[in-house]
Design an enzyme around this catalytic site. Structure first.
Site, PDB file in Angstrom:
ATOM      1  N   SER A 320       0.809  -1.220   0.000  1.00 16.12           N
ATOM      2  CA  SER A 320       0.000   0.000   0.000  1.00 16.12           C
ATOM      3  C   SER A 320       0.843   1.271   0.000  1.00 16.12           C
ATOM      4  O   SER A 320       0.342   2.343  -0.346  1.00 16.12           O
ATOM      5  CB  SER A 320      -0.950   0.008   1.204  1.00 16.12           C
ATOM      6  N   ASP A 557      -2.915   6.110  11.624  1.00 18.24           N
ATOM      7  CA  ASP A 557      -2.075   5.691  10.512  1.00 18.24           C
ATOM      8  C   ASP A 557      -0.795   6.515  10.516  1.00 18.24           C
ATOM      9  O   ASP A 557      -0.797   7.680  10.105  1.00 18.24           O
ATOM     10  CB  ASP A 557      -2.815   5.869   9.181  1.00 18.24           C
ATOM     11  N   HIS A 560       1.466   5.268   6.320  1.00 23.19           N
ATOM     12  CA  HIS A 560       1.220   5.853   5.009  1.00 23.19           C
ATOM     13  C   HIS A 560       1.426   7.365   5.075  1.00 23.19           C
ATOM     14  O   HIS A 560       1.745   7.917   6.136  1.00 23.19           O
ATOM     15  CB  HIS A 560      -0.191   5.509   4.539  1.00 23.19           C
TER      16      HIS A 560
END
Length: 591
Positions: A320, A557, A560
């Site tokens: 990702s 998160d 990312h």
């Protein structure tokens, strides 16, 4: 009375003599005085028109009296009648006056012609789509030992040099960028000659290759640069400065001209990365640009990169984090396309997390930018246990099943790393498999080495190094504080990058393994070593802004990156690498 009689005309005078008597202006002396007065008045009025300030773009004759001689040479309205301009100047609201056509001196449609094409010699369009004769003859930079790579070297010895890249419209077309405000501060590895020739195009707001040549051409027209050789030399020095520069050893500096696309303007960004739309109010995280210590990174020009990719496929393969980079590039390139309807996902998808692959089509350029999900680069598998039950395993001896679909792509960017930190992979209990053998216990670093070795062998056996440019993007740092991603780790309070190097993490052992694998491969692979540069950016993660109106602070998160943000810089480095490869191809073609 006698005096009057003395000057009286004989016989009572005539009509002409009467007129001469009463209209003395026709006498020679007065005539000369009147002529001088008229000339003085005309000159004064002309000077007034020339230097009086006017916002009217059609001020007659002297509008550009202080501008460079060639500054409007290509404009449509420079050839219009002066009388029309004068009329418009005095009667600006009169609809009958023909106003000048709009003019954009930075339009991409303005390209150098005639003898000026020699000024683009460094990155002249390459129309030959055949393969280069030898891969080993071309490297993007001299090989560096692993110890240097661990400190942020941009390349292992495996530098891919492959199929010629397109540059049909020329690398150095004029454009609308205006980011050239002097040399950046810091250690520059360029020579004084290089600095002299490049100064016009390098600044704290970044440079573009097109803008550099445009600036140098303007300097030439003003007389400060004497010939096209100096322009070519400046471009050569720019490329050389990149070739001799460690693009990954530098610092983040504030730049108000960033980001490369306006926050909220790209509807293609996945919700997970769209911090702006999810309510993040501070903007410092997308106002930073990466500044290598030894050179200046060119600003990514989306329209030019699309020209490089015309008729080609650029594929991202990995986890990702590579999806993060893929979406960033889609937004940058799409932002440079006028007709957004001609940019679309090939299968009409609008969400990019559920499927195994995605492909964006740039119709005008007949190119595709794709993403294939493969978090380990090797195959996720199911193995039968002794009692007939199935369990998940990771086949260290097989590459991902989709590999045949992207092996012929022109540019391939691989990555892996983050999924190797999860519980199953990190513990290595009954999870790793080779052939029919499932390891009851295998160290994660050894498993990582086996997987990358499998990947490297597949590249050597299946990817044509004369066609495909292969990149491997390194590990992207995470910044969880007080726990990990699944145990309360946080980063929502971070709004500034790390500024003290002592707080940076150690170079990951997995990336040292990667470097060794790359060095053992036959195919040259360009290593994008982004680990250190991302380690600074504890401020760039979505944190609680991974979704709208999130009140759940237990899952943040910190792996990312927000978009716009850090992955945009990864793509700027990818762009710079492609420019260097194009330069190498031209050098090779000259031999």
């Amino acid at each position: 009375m006698a005096g009057i009689t003395k000057y009286a005309p004989i016989n009572g005078g005539t009509l002409i003599s009467d007129l001469n008597t009463h209209f003395s202006i026709f006498r020679p002396r007065r005539t000369i005085a009147f002529a001088y007065a008229f000339i003085f008045f005309f000159i004064a009025f002309s000077v007034f028109l020339a230097f009086s300030p006017s916002s009217n773009p059609s001020s007659p004759w002297f509008t550009s009296i202080n501008s460079s001689p060639n500054s409007h040479a290509s404009s449509d309205y420079s050839y219009r009648s002066h009388f029309s301009s004068i009329y418009y100047y005095f009667f600006p609201d009169d609809s009958s006056a023909s106003s000048p056509q709009s003019h954009n001196p930075g339009s991409l449609n303005n390209s150098f012609v005639g003898n000026q094409t020699n000024k683009n010699e460094v990155l002249k369009p390459i129309t030959n789509s055949t393969f280069l004769p030898s891969v080993n003859n071309i490297t993007a930079a001299p090989p560096k030992p692993s110890s240097q790579l661990s400190k942020g070297s941009p390349d292992s010895k495996n530098q891919t040099q492959n199929q010629p890249l397109n540059d049909k419209n020329g690398v150095f077309k004029k454009q609308n960028h205006t980011h050239s405000e002097g040399l950046m501060k810091g250690n520059q590895s360029t020579t004084p000659t290089a600095e002299k020739n490049i100064t016009a195009g390098i600044g704290e707001k970044g440079i573009t290759v097109k803008n550099l040549t445009s600036s140098l051409m303007k300097k030439q027209s003003n007389g400060t640069t004497t010939n096209s050789a100096n322009v070519k030399k400046g471009i050569d020095e720019l490329i050389k400065s990149l070739l001799n520069c460690d693009l990954f050893d530098g610092n983040w500096v504030k730049d108000e001209s960033y980001p490369l696309y306006k926050p909220g303007s790209c509807s293609l960004i996945d919700d997970q990365f769209n911090c702006f739309a999810n309510g993040r109010l501070d903007n410092g995280y997308h106002k930073l640009k990466w500044k290598p210590k030894g050179c200046t990174l060119p600003r990514l020009d989306g329209s030019h990169m699309l020209e490089l990719l015309r008729g080609k496929r650029l594929v991202f393969v990995g986890d990702s984090l590579n999806r993060n980079m893929w979406e960033s590039l889609i937004c940058i390139l799409r932002n440079s396309v006028r007709d957004k309807k001609k940019v679309y996902e090939e299968f009409g998808r609008h969400h990019f997390r559920a499927e195994a692959s995605y492909s964006f089509v740039f119709e005008e350029y007949k190119c595709k930018v794709e993403f294939f999900v493969s978090p380990f680069l090797v195959e996720e598998w199911e193995s039968k246990g002794k009692n007939g039950t199935k369990k998940e395993t990771l086949r260290l001896d097989l590459v991902n099943g989709f590999a045949d679909k992207y092996k012929n792509a022109d540019v391939i960017v691989f990555n892996t790393g983050h999924w190797w930190t999860h519980e199953k992979t990190s513990t290595g209990k009954d999870y790793y498999q080779e052939g029919s053998h499932v390891y009851s216990d295998l160290n994660v670093l050894e498993a990582f080495r086996k997987a990358l070795t499998t990947w490297g062998r597949w590249i050597d056996a299946n990817v044509n190094p004369m066609k495909s440019h292969v990149f491997f993007r390194g590990y992207s740092a995470s910044h969880f504080s007080g726990g990990q991603w699944n145990s309360g780790g946080q980063c929502d309070h971070e709004t500034e990058p790390i500024k003290n190097d002592t707080y940076l993490s150690h170079y990951p052992s997995k990336m040292e393994i990667l470097e060794k694998v790359l060095k053992g491969m036959k195919t040259k692979v360009t290593y994008l070593n982004v680990t250190r540069m991302t380690d600074y950016r504890k401020d760039g993660h979505p944190s609680i802004f991974r979704k709208q109106h999130s009140a759940d602070l237990s899952f943040q998160d910190c792996s990312h990156w927000c978009l716009p943000g850090v992955p945009d810089t990864w793509n700027e480095i990818l762009y710079a690498e492609l420019l260097m490869k194009l330069h190498h191809q031209k050098q090779q073609n000259r031999r």
